[in-house]
Motif scaffolding. Structure first.
Motif, PDB file in Angstrom:
ATOM      1  N   UNK A   6      -3.313  -1.854  -2.214  1.00 43.93           N
ATOM      2  CA  UNK A   6      -4.718  -1.763  -2.669  1.00 43.93           C
ATOM      3  C   UNK A   6      -5.311  -0.404  -2.330  1.00 43.93           C
ATOM      4  N   UNK A   7      -4.913   0.131  -1.164  1.00 45.48           N
ATOM      5  CA  UNK A   7      -5.411   1.448  -0.757  1.00 45.48           C
ATOM      6  C   UNK A   7      -4.908   2.540  -1.690  1.00 45.48           C
ATOM      7  N   UNK A   8      -3.632   2.457  -2.047  1.00 41.04           N
ATOM      8  CA  UNK A   8      -3.049   3.439  -2.975  1.00 41.04           C
ATOM      9  C   UNK A   8      -3.834   3.432  -4.292  1.00 41.04           C
ATOM     10  N   UNK A   9      -4.100   2.221  -4.792  1.00 47.85           N
ATOM     11  CA  UNK A   9      -4.810   2.114  -6.077  1.00 47.85           C
ATOM     12  C   UNK A   9      -6.217   2.696  -5.975  1.00 47.85           C
ATOM     13  N   UNK A  10      -6.928   2.376  -4.884  1.00 52.18           N
ATOM     14  CA  UNK A  10      -8.312   2.874  -4.784  1.00 52.18           C
ATOM     15  C   UNK A  10      -8.347   4.375  -4.501  1.00 52.18           C
ATOM     16  N   UNK A  11      -7.390   4.883  -3.758  1.00 53.36           N
ATOM     17  CA  UNK A  11      -7.341   6.336  -3.501  1.00 53.36           C
ATOM     18  C   UNK A  11      -7.203   7.101  -4.809  1.00 53.36           C
ATOM     19  N   UNK A  12      -6.375   6.564  -5.692  1.00 50.25           N
ATOM     20  CA  UNK A  12      -6.164   7.183  -7.006  1.00 50.25           C
ATOM     21  C   UNK A  12      -7.470   7.132  -7.823  1.00 50.25           C
ATOM     22  N   UNK A  29     -10.370  -2.602  -0.637  1.00 48.89           N
ATOM     23  CA  UNK A  29      -9.476  -3.563  -1.277  1.00 48.89           C
ATOM     24  C   UNK A  29     -10.333  -4.765  -1.670  1.00 48.89           C
ATOM     25  N   UNK A  30      -9.881  -5.544  -2.657  1.00 46.29           N
ATOM     26  CA  UNK A  30     -10.689  -6.650  -3.168  1.00 46.29           C
ATOM     27  C   UNK A  30     -11.076  -7.690  -2.132  1.00 46.29           C
ATOM     28  N   UNK A  54     -22.398  -4.518  -7.822  1.00 43.35           N
ATOM     29  CA  UNK A  54     -21.930  -3.188  -8.227  1.00 43.35           C
ATOM     30  C   UNK A  54     -20.752  -2.646  -7.433  1.00 43.35           C
ATOM     31  N   UNK A  55     -20.326  -3.340  -6.366  1.00 50.83           N
ATOM     32  CA  UNK A  55     -19.227  -2.793  -5.546  1.00 50.83           C
ATOM     33  C   UNK A  55     -17.925  -2.727  -6.344  1.00 50.83           C
ATOM     34  N   UNK A  56     -17.199  -1.630  -6.164  1.00 53.91           N
ATOM     35  CA  UNK A  56     -15.894  -1.456  -6.800  1.00 53.91           C
ATOM     36  C   UNK A  56     -14.795  -1.774  -5.795  1.00 53.91           C
ATOM     37  N   UNK A  57     -13.832  -2.579  -6.222  1.00 48.12           N
ATOM     38  CA  UNK A  57     -12.687  -2.882  -5.355  1.00 48.12           C
ATOM     39  C   UNK A  57     -11.405  -2.905  -6.184  1.00 48.12           C
ATOM     40  N   UNK A  58     -10.273  -2.814  -5.489  1.00 49.13           N
ATOM     41  CA  UNK A  58      -8.971  -2.907  -6.176  1.00 49.13           C
ATOM     42  C   UNK A  58      -8.206  -4.122  -5.653  1.00 49.13           C
ATOM     43  N   UNK A  90     -10.752  -2.427 -15.342  1.00 54.69           N
ATOM     44  CA  UNK A  90      -9.630  -1.562 -15.754  1.00 54.69           C
ATOM     45  C   UNK A  90      -8.387  -1.970 -14.969  1.00 54.69           C
ATOM     46  N   UNK A  91      -7.237  -1.486 -15.419  1.00 56.77           N
ATOM     47  CA  UNK A  91      -6.029  -1.632 -14.602  1.00 56.77           C
ATOM     48  C   UNK A  91      -5.891  -0.310 -13.836  1.00 56.77           C
ATOM     49  N   UNK A  92      -5.989  -0.379 -12.511  1.00 59.31           N
ATOM     50  CA  UNK A  92      -5.936   0.856 -11.705  1.00 59.31           C
ATOM     51  C   UNK A  92      -4.507   1.387 -11.645  1.00 59.31           C
ATOM     52  N   UNK A  93      -3.539   0.490 -11.405  1.00 57.02           N
ATOM     53  CA  UNK A  93      -2.124   0.879 -11.396  1.00 57.02           C
ATOM     54  C   UNK A  93      -1.332  -0.238 -12.071  1.00 57.02           C
ATOM     55  N   UNK A  94      -0.547   0.130 -13.051  1.00 55.43           N
ATOM     56  CA  UNK A  94       0.243  -0.863 -13.785  1.00 55.43           C
ATOM     57  C   UNK A  94       1.542  -1.120 -13.010  1.00 55.43           C
ATOM     58  N   UNK A  95       1.956  -2.377 -12.914  1.00 58.33           N
ATOM     59  CA  UNK A  95       3.252  -2.739 -12.319  1.00 58.33           C
ATOM     60  C   UNK A  95       3.567  -2.011 -11.027  1.00 58.33           C
ATOM     61  N   UNK A  96       2.662  -2.087 -10.074  1.00 55.96           N
ATOM     62  CA  UNK A  96       2.873  -1.365  -8.803  1.00 55.96           C
ATOM     63  C   UNK A  96       4.025  -2.010  -8.030  1.00 55.96           C
ATOM     64  N   UNK A  97       4.981  -1.179  -7.667  1.00 48.82           N
ATOM     65  CA  UNK A  97       6.137  -1.675  -6.911  1.00 48.82           C
ATOM     66  C   UNK A  97       6.201  -0.921  -5.590  1.00 48.82           C
ATOM     67  N   UNK A  98       6.796  -1.560  -4.580  1.00 40.08           N
ATOM     68  CA  UNK A  98       6.866  -0.925  -3.264  1.00 40.08           C
ATOM     69  C   UNK A  98       8.159  -0.146  -3.083  1.00 40.08           C
ATOM     70  N   UNK A  99       8.125   0.916  -2.290  1.00 37.82           N
ATOM     71  CA  UNK A  99       9.391   1.545  -1.901  1.00 37.82           C
ATOM     72  C   UNK A  99      10.148   0.595  -0.967  1.00 37.82           C
TER      73      UNK A  99
END
Ligand code: PHB
Length: 396
Positions: free
Chosen positions: A158-164, A260-261, A277-281, A381-390
């Protein structure tokens, strides 16, 4: 000697002996009369995460009920422990379920510190574990195991998505604030990584011990630092209080609060106007327009007389994952390798949208950007599509 003892065997007793002998000789039909599958639910039912534990339990039981109340054709017996989101009590609590109750499957929990202890016990005892919330990156990273699965997310996602998203919105400076433990550290870590990779700067990382809610000194520090944005990780009762305190300090008018959401999921009724109005991922949003979500929400409201949230979805998906495995082996838990393979290969029809798992057993899913509007976390919106972990050191 009592009179009865001296009576010679009657026809009745002879018949009884005959029936017992016949029963001993008859083959036992295990498939027709299998024992119950024992499910151990280790979740918080008290404290700041209590509502999360209840929503997970409800979601889990809803999916089981929709599957005729069974797993692989077998009846279910639930064993429940309140883990109080206390890592110090986690080994004892997990052992109550594994050693005392001898559960076949462990389901839990919400708090990353508690879940890390559960994962260790699950590994040591080779007990099947499904994590329906706690995002500790290591659970599906360096501590991954064939018998450990997660139906939720990993904290950094969630942090990665919101940072972007914040970098895309041209924010230059950020302050992060969290409870100081794995979940918060990894969530703000993901935010910092993505935000700074895109040219932003985290000018201060603030934290307080879990589950403290005395936010005033941190709000004063934020007002003085004047960042372009604040990224905060809190959940449950703590998230309710934080969002209200942020607004009461007047900061919502000058410095956008994002997170994060979890900051606004399952909390909106209590947060009221202060959350508008708060934005979350997050990997879920209330109004997601897919048939599974629409049916899930209607069934949940009917069964529990309350609206579901992301935690309910994760509980529902934990059960769906187990159903996929148990159906594949027709309830025969001794076929562990086959069961694990079926879980690994499952593509779950989730209210969040369908998803598959990484090799290390973590969901690969879309992370949505949501905005609080009229009592709902609306997907915008979709912040990150199909996010996968390393793999993070996972060797499976
Ligand atoms: C965690 O401890 O991993 C955690 C707890 C609550 C959330 C999300 C993550 O809402």
């Amino acid at each position: 000697m009592r009179a009865l003892d001296s009576i010679a065997p009657t026809l009745v007793t002879l018949a009884a002996v005959g029936i017992a002998a016949a029963a001993l000789l008859a083959p036992v039909d295990a498939a027709a009369q299998p024992s119950k599958v024992k499910i151990g639910l280790m979740l918080p039912y008290t404290g700041t995460y209590a509502a999360l534990g209840t929503a997970i339990t409800n979601g889990f039981k809803l999916a089981i009920d929709e599957n005729s109340g069974k797993l692989g054709g077998r009846e279910i017996e639930y064993f429940t422990v309140d883990d109080e989101s206390d890592p110090a009590k986690a080994p004892d609590n997990a052992n109550k379920l594994v050693k005392r109750d001898q559960v076949d499957v462990l389901v839990g929990t919400v708090h990353s510190g508690v879940a890390l202890a559960m994962a260790k016990i699950a590994r040591d005892t080779n007990t099947l574990l499904i994590v329906p919330n706690a995002g500790a990156d290591d659970i599906t990273g360096s501590l991954c195991a064939a018998n450990v699965f997660r139906s939720s997310f990993s904290n950094s996602q969630m942090g990665i998505a919101m940072g972007k998203v914040m970098a895309e919105q041209k924010k230059k400076t950020a302050v992060t604030l969290t409870w100081k433990y794995a979940a918060g550290d990894e969530s703000v870590g993901g935010f910092k990584e993505a935000f700074e990779a895109a040219g932003g700067k985290v000018i201060k990382a603030l934290s307080l011990p879990f589950p403290q809610v005395e936010f005033q000194p941190y709000l004063t520090a934020i007002a003085a630092l004047k960042p372009d944005v604040v990224y905060a990780f809190f959940a449950g009762g703590g998230a309710v209080k934080f969002v209200k305190d942020y607004a009461a300090a007047g900061l919502n008018r000058t410095i956008p609060l994002v997170g994060p959401g979890f900051l606004t999921d399952g909390t909106l009724e209590a947060q009221g106007e202060t959350a508008q109005g708060l934005l979350t991922t997050l990997h879920y949003g209330d109004g997601l327009d897919n048939p599974r979500n629409i049916a899930f929400r209607a069934a949940y409201v009917k069964a529990f007389k309350s609206e579901p949230d992301v935690y309910a979805v994760q509980g529902f998906d934990a059960a769906q994952l187990l159903i996929a495995g148990m159906n594949a082996v027709k309830g025969d838990l001794t076929k562990r390798a086959e069961l694990v393979k079926a879980m690994e290969e499952s593509k779950l029809d989730s209210p969040r949208g369908s998803f598959a798992l990484t090799r290390s057993h973590n969901p690969i899913h879309d992370i949505y950007l949501r905005k609080v509007e009229g009592g709902q976390n609306k997907v915008i919106a979709v912040a990150v599509k199909n996010l996968t972990d390393p793999p993070r050191g996972c060797k499976l």
